[in-house]
Design a protein around this motif. Sequence first.
Motif: not given
Length: 456
Positions: A166-175, A180-184, A186-192
């Motif tokens: 999710l991005g700052p607006d609460g919407k999905v920013q990346y799937v 995945c090879t998108n560095p941003d 990949v760098a994001a936390p594991e999440g739920v």
Amino acid sequence: MAVFSTALAEGPLRIATFNVDATPPLGSPCAYMPAERILDPLSARGIVILSDEAPIVLCAVDWIGIGNAAHDAWREALADAAGTDIHHVSVHVLHQHDAPTCDLSAEALLAEQGLGGKMFDMTFARRTIDSVAAAIREAVSAPVEISHIGLGQAEVEKVASNRRILGPDGKVQYVRFSSCTNPDAVAAPEGVIDPNVKLIAFYDGDRPVASLTYYATHPQSYYREGDVSADFVGMARAIRESDVPEVTHVHFNGASGNVAAGKYNDGSHENRPVLAGRLAEGMRKAWDNIRKTPVTAEDVAWEVLPVAIPPRDTLMEDELRALLEDKEANEGERVRAARDLSFLTRANGGQKIELSCLSLGDARVLHMPGELFIEYQLAAQAMQPEQFVCMAAYGDYGPGYIGTSISYGQGGYETSRVSRTAPEVEGVLTEGIAELLGVKGSLKDAPATQVPSLIK
């Protein structure tokens, strides 16, 4: 309350195990393209729990999906073979993408339009069902008496990650898909996620007989290359078979509609055995952590709750039929329309989908439909924190992705594009889970640390 409920009689508990080849022939349709090579075989395997009451059949298949009338057909055939009824049979897939799918309802619609056989190989599917049924008939003729069960769990490191960032607006920013090879991203936390693999073992005295494992992640490392493969979950299962060869190993996929290996997988072929090794290591640790207790048939119960899954309001029957009948339309889109229409017409016709719960001593195993989001699994565990709660999703594949209520407004692939269910599905399923677990609860009962997207 549950419509079907079985508390097994006093006396010994017995199980029968089965393991059948479910590999499609070369040239037959798989989920995304025809089978060109067999990298490793697929299987349909499971156990039959026996006592003086109705036998219970649990089956896990290395296919991407078994939905609608096909799910009914599998359960009917396996019930007949085990000498039970359809309400005591639970069939699930592991959801590997280099594998077949099966939907007899959609196939009937496609055949009317001259597209029969485009989705799957009917002869192969029927042959596989018959083979599994035959294996069950043979297995139940010589069951093994079970004296103990063992419960264990362990963390699986660097495999699962949430797909929806999710991005700052609460919407999905990346799937963050399976690779995945998108560095941003990949760098994001594991999440739920649920980081743990859970294991239920069956023993005849000191001799282990069967192992059921449950772990929630999309099971593919790479796909769409014409291969047939059980992928890294099948490879992990095979590692455990090599480590403990006297045991029947049956693996179930948990609620992983929004969970995959994308943070830890770049899609390279070399990474498949890496992911397999990490999952196998978690399975090994769970085995080593087993807490073993005596068991009899009196410790087993089975409850079934049929529920009406609400279809999404974007599914319009007249539009789907028009697309299905449009000979100028893309063939893949017509196949998709048949699948959507299959679920819609069954739901609108009052067809319910069964949820079930196996009670086995301190363990509770929930059997759920579709590509369920991980929040349902975490909430179920939070509803009964003192019990050993496992979840097998990917039962009836008809509904497709099943998100949480909030997820339908967040965007993202799963709920904005391909889910066939309405946001109200959350209430239906969480109430059903709570009833089967004998508690009152909802997704919001789960701790904020487990389900942050639902706590606002």
